[in-house]
Design a protein around this motif. Sequence first.
Motif, PDB file in Angstrom:
ATOM      1  N   VAL A  27       1.082   8.330  -5.931  1.00 49.97           N
ATOM      2  CA  VAL A  27       1.862   6.921  -6.094  1.00 49.97           C
ATOM      3  C   VAL A  27       1.728   6.032  -5.038  1.00 49.97           C
ATOM      4  O   VAL A  27       1.556   4.736  -4.968  1.00 49.97           O
ATOM      5  N   ARG A  28       1.748   6.736  -3.621  1.00 48.20           N
ATOM      6  CA  ARG A  28       1.543   5.842  -2.486  1.00 48.20           C
ATOM      7  C   ARG A  28       0.198   5.084  -2.007  1.00 48.20           C
ATOM      8  O   ARG A  28       0.423   4.297  -1.415  1.00 48.20           O
ATOM      9  N   GLU A  29      -0.833   5.437  -2.962  1.00 48.04           N
ATOM     10  CA  GLU A  29      -1.924   4.842  -2.716  1.00 48.04           C
ATOM     11  C   GLU A  29      -1.791   3.370  -3.500  1.00 48.04           C
ATOM     12  O   GLU A  29      -2.557   2.555  -3.016  1.00 48.04           O
ATOM     13  N   GLU A  30      -1.058   3.213  -4.469  1.00 50.26           N
ATOM     14  CA  GLU A  30      -0.759   2.080  -4.955  1.00 50.26           C
ATOM     15  C   GLU A  30      -0.341   0.966  -4.191  1.00 50.26           C
ATOM     16  O   GLU A  30      -0.559  -0.090  -4.442  1.00 50.26           O
ATOM     17  N   LEU A  31       0.276   1.494  -2.876  1.00 42.05           N
ATOM     18  CA  LEU A  31       0.728   0.403  -1.956  1.00 42.05           C
ATOM     19  C   LEU A  31      -0.366  -0.323  -1.404  1.00 42.05           C
ATOM     20  O   LEU A  31      -0.121  -1.513  -0.922  1.00 42.05           O
ATOM     21  N   TRP A  32      -1.046   0.238  -1.030  1.00 45.65           N
ATOM     22  CA  TRP A  32      -2.533  -0.252  -0.348  1.00 45.65           C
ATOM     23  C   TRP A  32      -3.083  -1.628  -1.008  1.00 45.65           C
ATOM     24  O   TRP A  32      -3.153  -2.474  -0.711  1.00 45.65           O
ATOM     25  N   ARG A  33      -3.211  -1.098  -2.459  1.00 44.67           N
ATOM     26  CA  ARG A  33      -3.641  -2.249  -3.479  1.00 44.67           C
ATOM     27  C   ARG A  33      -2.765  -3.306  -3.483  1.00 44.67           C
ATOM     28  O   ARG A  33      -3.327  -4.466  -3.928  1.00 44.67           O
ATOM     29  N   ALA A  34      -1.470  -3.244  -3.489  1.00 49.30           N
ATOM     30  CA  ALA A  34      -0.413  -4.048  -3.811  1.00 49.30           C
ATOM     31  C   ALA A  34      -0.386  -4.888  -2.459  1.00 49.30           C
ATOM     32  O   ALA A  34      -0.479  -6.356  -2.648  1.00 49.30           O
ATOM     33  N   LEU A  35      -0.664  -4.510  -1.267  1.00 49.30           N
ATOM     34  CA  LEU A  35      -0.659  -5.098  -0.093  1.00 49.30           C
ATOM     35  C   LEU A  35      -1.756  -6.100  -0.321  1.00 49.30           C
ATOM     36  O   LEU A  35      -1.818  -7.423   0.310  1.00 49.30           O
ATOM     37  N   GLU A  36      -3.230  -5.610  -0.474  1.00 49.20           N
ATOM     38  CA  GLU A  36      -4.023  -6.552  -0.548  1.00 49.20           C
ATOM     39  C   GLU A  36      -3.841  -7.672  -1.547  1.00 49.20           C
ATOM     40  O   GLU A  36      -4.559  -8.703  -1.477  1.00 49.20           O
ATOM     41  N   MET A  37      -3.255  -7.378  -2.862  1.00 46.71           N
ATOM     42  CA  MET A  37      -3.117  -8.455  -3.565  1.00 46.71           C
ATOM     43  C   MET A  37      -2.193  -9.502  -2.926  1.00 46.71           C
ATOM     44  O   MET A  37      -2.444 -10.815  -3.174  1.00 46.71           O
ATOM     45  N   ILE A  38      -1.432  -9.039  -2.432  1.00 47.18           N
ATOM     46  CA  ILE A  38      -0.307  -9.894  -1.686  1.00 47.18           C
ATOM     47  C   ILE A  38      -0.971 -10.805  -0.584  1.00 47.18           C
ATOM     48  O   ILE A  38      -0.619 -12.034  -0.431  1.00 47.18           O
ATOM     49  N   SER A  39      -1.997 -10.258   0.003  1.00 47.87           N
ATOM     50  CA  SER A  39      -2.563 -10.960   1.134  1.00 47.87           C
ATOM     51  C   SER A  39      -3.366 -12.174   0.574  1.00 47.87           C
ATOM     52  O   SER A  39      -3.427 -13.179   1.338  1.00 47.87           O
ATOM     53  N   HIS A  40      -3.846 -11.878  -0.336  1.00 50.48           N
ATOM     54  CA  HIS A  40      -4.757 -13.220  -1.353  1.00 50.48           C
ATOM     55  C   HIS A  40      -3.829 -14.284  -1.729  1.00 50.48           C
ATOM     56  O   HIS A  40      -4.620 -15.457  -1.976  1.00 50.48           O
ATOM     57  N   GLN A  41      -2.592 -13.838  -1.856  1.00 46.28           N
ATOM     58  CA  GLN A  41      -1.608 -15.062  -2.398  1.00 46.28           C
ATOM     59  C   GLN A  41      -0.840 -15.727  -1.321  1.00 46.28           C
ATOM     60  O   GLN A  41      -0.351 -16.961  -1.368  1.00 46.28           O
ATOM     61  N   VAL A  42      -0.597 -15.038  -0.120  1.00 47.58           N
ATOM     62  CA  VAL A  42       0.108 -15.406   1.092  1.00 47.58           C
ATOM     63  C   VAL A  42      -0.629 -16.858   1.674  1.00 47.58           C
ATOM     64  O   VAL A  42      -1.973 -16.703   1.784  1.00 47.58           O
ATOM     65  N   GLN A  43       0.028 -17.976   1.994  1.00 50.92           N
ATOM     66  CA  GLN A  43      -0.428 -18.983   2.439  1.00 50.92           C
ATOM     67  C   GLN A  43      -0.159 -19.195   3.904  1.00 50.92           C
ATOM     68  O   GLN A  43      -1.091 -20.066   4.680  1.00 50.92           O
ATOM     69  N   GLY A  44       0.995 -18.932   4.333  1.00 59.18           N
ATOM     70  CA  GLY A  44       1.455 -19.131   5.627  1.00 59.18           C
ATOM     71  C   GLY A  44       1.685 -17.858   6.330  1.00 59.18           C
ATOM     72  O   GLY A  44       0.922 -16.875   6.375  1.00 59.18           O
ATOM     73  N   ALA A  45       2.803 -17.826   7.310  1.00 62.31           N
ATOM     74  CA  ALA A  45       3.039 -16.909   8.152  1.00 62.31           C
ATOM     75  C   ALA A  45       3.404 -15.529   7.388  1.00 62.31           C
ATOM     76  O   ALA A  45       4.413 -15.766   6.431  1.00 62.31           O
ATOM     77  N   TRP A  46       2.992 -14.334   7.754  1.00 61.85           N
ATOM     78  CA  TRP A  46       3.350 -13.208   6.777  1.00 61.85           C
ATOM     79  C   TRP A  46       3.397 -12.097   7.889  1.00 61.85           C
ATOM     80  O   TRP A  46       2.715 -11.670   8.880  1.00 61.85           O
ATOM     81  N   ILE A  47       4.714 -11.327   7.705  1.00 64.57           N
ATOM     82  CA  ILE A  47       4.989 -10.373   8.573  1.00 64.57           C
ATOM     83  C   ILE A  47       5.373  -9.111   7.545  1.00 64.57           C
ATOM     84  O   ILE A  47       5.971  -9.171   6.515  1.00 64.57           O
ATOM     85  N   ILE A  48       4.692  -7.875   7.823  1.00 61.01           N
ATOM     86  CA  ILE A  48       5.108  -6.588   6.941  1.00 61.01           C
ATOM     87  C   ILE A  48       5.674  -5.391   7.842  1.00 61.01           C
ATOM     88  O   ILE A  48       5.174  -5.237   9.168  1.00 61.01           O
ATOM     89  N   LEU A  49       6.647  -4.975   7.624  1.00 60.23           N
ATOM     90  CA  LEU A  49       7.551  -3.943   8.387  1.00 60.23           C
ATOM     91  C   LEU A  49       8.279  -3.070   7.433  1.00 60.23           C
ATOM     92  O   LEU A  49       8.608  -3.371   6.288  1.00 60.23           O
ATOM     93  N   GLY A  50       8.152  -1.808   8.170  1.00 63.43           N
ATOM     94  CA  GLY A  50       8.850  -0.642   7.451  1.00 63.43           C
ATOM     95  C   GLY A  50       8.241   0.741   7.674  1.00 63.43           C
ATOM     96  O   GLY A  50       7.616   0.588   8.528  1.00 63.43           O
ATOM     97  N   ASP A  51       8.478   1.591   6.784  1.00 68.47           N
ATOM     98  CA  ASP A  51       7.972   2.862   6.810  1.00 68.47           C
ATOM     99  C   ASP A  51       6.803   3.287   5.981  1.00 68.47           C
ATOM    100  O   ASP A  51       6.906   3.047   4.890  1.00 68.47           O
ATOM    101  N   PHE A  52       5.526   3.116   6.787  1.00 70.75           N
ATOM    102  CA  PHE A  52       4.476   3.250   6.014  1.00 70.75           C
ATOM    103  C   PHE A  52       3.990   4.657   5.644  1.00 70.75           C
ATOM    104  O   PHE A  52       2.902   4.698   4.919  1.00 70.75           O
ATOM    105  N   ASN A  53       4.709   5.745   6.156  1.00 73.38           N
ATOM    106  CA  ASN A  53       4.457   7.076   5.863  1.00 73.38           C
ATOM    107  C   ASN A  53       3.263   7.417   6.209  1.00 73.38           C
ATOM    108  O   ASN A  53       2.614   8.366   5.264  1.00 73.38           O
ATOM    109  N   ASN A  54       2.353   6.855   7.058  1.00 73.16           N
ATOM    110  CA  ASN A  54       1.022   7.266   7.538  1.00 73.16           C
ATOM    111  C   ASN A  54       0.632   6.408   8.794  1.00 73.16           C
ATOM    112  O   ASN A  54       1.278   5.531   9.209  1.00 73.16           O
ATOM    113  N   VAL A  55       0.299   7.486   9.600  1.00 75.27           N
ATOM    114  CA  VAL A  55      -0.417   6.945  10.766  1.00 75.27           C
ATOM    115  C   VAL A  55      -1.631   6.133  10.576  1.00 75.27           C
ATOM    116  O   VAL A  55      -2.400   6.199   9.813  1.00 75.27           O
TER     117      VAL A  55
END
Length: 369
Positions: free
Chosen positions: A54-82
């Motif tokens: 399930v958690r591998e889906e997060l990487w794909r979702a973030l990549e999709m969001i990055s293509h849609q973001v036009q301005g300043a973008w910050i991502i924060l939280g528990d990535f459960n991964n070093v």
Amino acid sequence: MLAGSRIWLVWLPSVFVVNTCSCVAQYIHCEVIHRATSGTFEVTLIYRANDVVVREELWRALEMISHQVQGAWIILGDFNNVLNLGERLGSAVSLEEVAPFRQCIRECRVQDNPTTGPYYTWSNKQEGENRVFSKIDRVLANSKWFDSFRNAYAMFLPEGISYHCARVVKLDNTMVEKAKSFKFCNMWALDESFLSILQAGCQENVEGVPMYKVSIYADPYNIGLHRQEREARRVYDNLNAAKMSFIRQKVKQDWIHKGDENTSYFHSCLRKRRHQMQVHRIKDEEGGWHENPNDVEGAFLTYYKKLMGFESEATRHVSNSVIAEGTRVDANMKQRLIAPFNSEEVKNALFNVDENRAAGPDGYSSGFF
């Protein structure tokens, strides 16, 4: 909050307007508008799942969001991964473990926002050899975030009852902008007219230290020089674009297209590096924390004034028998140390220094000489 999700999004309506764009189990993505300044940025709050599939889906979702973001973008939280090999104590980290996260970072074109506080942001709260520390909580941002919030930084708080360290992102940290010292760039010497310009500049009668005489900032209001600079930059950009086009065609490798070119991402990395060298928060000798730039500067000065002005009793005499146990300067070495030397030997020693080494206090590198 979405059913099944463990993320809460709370804000002050009097300060921010928040428009939720997407809300799923592992993240909430929203647009935030600051009412007072009308500044807009996008935020993605992360709580990555424990299930490997399930958690591998997060990487794909973030990549999709990055293509849609036009301005300043910050991502924060528990990535459960070093992200890096040295970000966990008590358990080994493999390249296979960090590779997907690193690939996601590259695809999203984001990087760590400068942080203060504890390096390891999570622990399993166990005792002794079973204790594990890791850095799985992060604050990432894109280049437009660094452009819009040049002095923003994240502060991780000390570990409490939670397994994670809480984090606070400060957007309005005011850093004191001071005049930067002169620094000679070795590339200037590559221009054919460098020596003639240097000689002409040294002959002019300019008040100030010798360094100032060869600085292009000696006449900052000269409109003609500004025009020449813009024209030189335009010529350089055209020549550099032609060079990169030729190299891409010759070697046929895609990495050159986004490698070391003069891209906004490249410059955001430089800005981040400069930002990381700033001290946002410091603890003084009495245990008090200071965040105001003037207070931070004062804490440094107070510490080093005491250090440099400290008086201590003379150390005890060192026994000759102890000195005899180590390597000593023999008679031949003594003669070499006091041997006469000539200007040619000094020149050879200076010219053998790498021209890219750090410049001296006057701003001139060995490449200048």
